[in-house]
Write an enzyme that holds these catalytic residues in place. Structure first.
Site, PDB file in Angstrom:
ATOM      1  N   LYS A 204       0.815  -1.209   0.000  1.00 43.50           N
ATOM      2  CA  LYS A 204       0.000   0.000   0.000  1.00 43.50           C
ATOM      3  C   LYS A 204       0.855   1.269   0.000  1.00 43.50           C
ATOM      4  O   LYS A 204       2.054   1.245   0.281  1.00 43.50           O
ATOM      5  CB  LYS A 204      -0.976  -0.024   1.177  1.00 43.50           C
ATOM      6  CG  LYS A 204      -2.092  -1.046   0.948  1.00 43.50           C
ATOM      7  CD  LYS A 204      -3.211  -0.980   1.963  1.00 43.50           C
ATOM      8  CE  LYS A 204      -4.346  -1.920   1.544  1.00 43.50           C
ATOM      9  NZ  LYS A 204      -5.456  -1.945   2.508  1.00 43.50           N
ATOM     10  N   ARG A 243      -3.207 -10.319   4.331  1.00 42.94           N
ATOM     11  CA  ARG A 243      -3.626 -10.349   2.923  1.00 42.94           C
ATOM     12  C   ARG A 243      -2.494  -9.751   2.099  1.00 42.94           C
ATOM     13  O   ARG A 243      -2.176  -8.573   2.240  1.00 42.94           O
ATOM     14  CB  ARG A 243      -4.917  -9.544   2.753  1.00 42.94           C
ATOM     15  CG  ARG A 243      -5.512  -9.560   1.350  1.00 42.94           C
ATOM     16  CD  ARG A 243      -6.777  -8.714   1.318  1.00 42.94           C
ATOM     17  NE  ARG A 243      -7.461  -8.761   0.036  1.00 42.94           N
ATOM     18  CZ  ARG A 243      -7.170  -7.987  -1.010  1.00 42.94           C
ATOM     19  NH1 ARG A 243      -6.192  -7.086  -0.898  1.00 42.94           N
ATOM     20  NH2 ARG A 243      -7.854  -8.100  -2.140  1.00 42.94           N
TER      21      ARG A 243
END
Length: 265
Positions: A204, A243
């Site tokens: 991210k 994840r």
């Protein structure tokens, strides 16, 4: 949890797995590289992403889910749409991962309750196109916990068995980079809610910002070492799962933590 984005526009790998056969092959490769389950999604939730209609979402994900499930892969479906969730479960998905935590589609919690499957409740305030306009908190950890508790209460009120609830602090969703770090620093607080915790930090932007050089973000596919570091910290904080886009480094990190704990027991 390995990620299969059957999308043309996901932030990390948009378009790479958009073809059905390529997506299936990628899902199988993720399992071979250490993923315990594979999260299949057909709608990008990157900041600014435009919604996809349910028919297109289903066209993207259902053949992939069907074939991966047929091959014995544990599949979760990443969707905010109740109809897509229903059809994905019929195709063999065994977990519902709703990044809106049941807020985007009022039918979603009823679908999860009726199916009796694990349901990921992620902290969520707004859809991708507007979510970064909703990053104001008095205390980000306390406020996210309070809002997530309300989402959990709503899910239970809809009939979802508390034993099937998994929580997710929603890193990057209506959060600034600094707020993501605050949440990660206090992952233990999320266990106080009484449910397993999923951590989704892989590649991210806040990792790209941390690793930036000469004013440029570190490219998404060069954030794996930082992702594995987050996976190590998540394992130390007893997260249920991480994840990730590339399972092997994170799977290795989790094994290291498990072996260290075994030696210290």
């Amino acid at each position: 949890m390995g990620v299969v984005n059957v999308t043309p526009d996901s932030f990390s790998d948009g378009g790479r797995w958009f073809d059905t056969d390529t997506a299936i092959a990628h899902g199988l490769a993720l399992v071979a590289r250490g993923a315990d389950l594979v999260d299949v999604g057909g709608e990008s939730t990157r900041p600014g992403a435009v919604r996809v209609d349910p028919e297109e979402e289903q066209r993207r994900v259902l053949p992939v889910i069907t074939e991966l499930a047929r091959r014995g892969v544990v599949v979760s479906v990443d969707t905010m749409n109740a109809e897509t969730a229903e059809r994905a479960l019929d195709a063999g998905a065994r977990i519902l991962n709703d990044v809106s935590g049941g807020r985007a589609d009022p039918r979603m919690t009823a679908v999860a309750a009726d199916a009796g499957v694990p349901f990921v409740v992620m902290h969520w305030r707004a859809h991708s196109a507007q979510m970064q306009q909703h990053t104001e908190y008095d205390d980000v950890v306390a406020d996210v916990l309070d809002e997530l508790q309300q989402q959990i209460d709503d899910a239970v009120a809809a009939g979802i068995d508390p034993a099937n609830i998994i929580t997710d602090p929603g890193l990057g969703f209506s959060k600034t980079g600094a707020q993501n770090w605050e949440l990660l620093a206090q992952l233990d607080a999320f266990h106080a809610l009484g449910f397993p915790v999923l951590v989704a930090a892989s590649r991210k932007r806040f990792l790209g910002e941390l690793l930036a050089a000469h004013g440029s973000l570190r490219p998404t596919d060069e954030r794996e070492d930082a992702t594995a570091a987050i996976s190590t910290l998540s394992a130390l904080a007893d997260a249920w799962a991480v994840r990730v886009h590339e399972p092997r480094p994170s799977a290795d990190a989790v094994r290291v933590v498990a072996r260290m704990r075994e030696a210290g027991a």
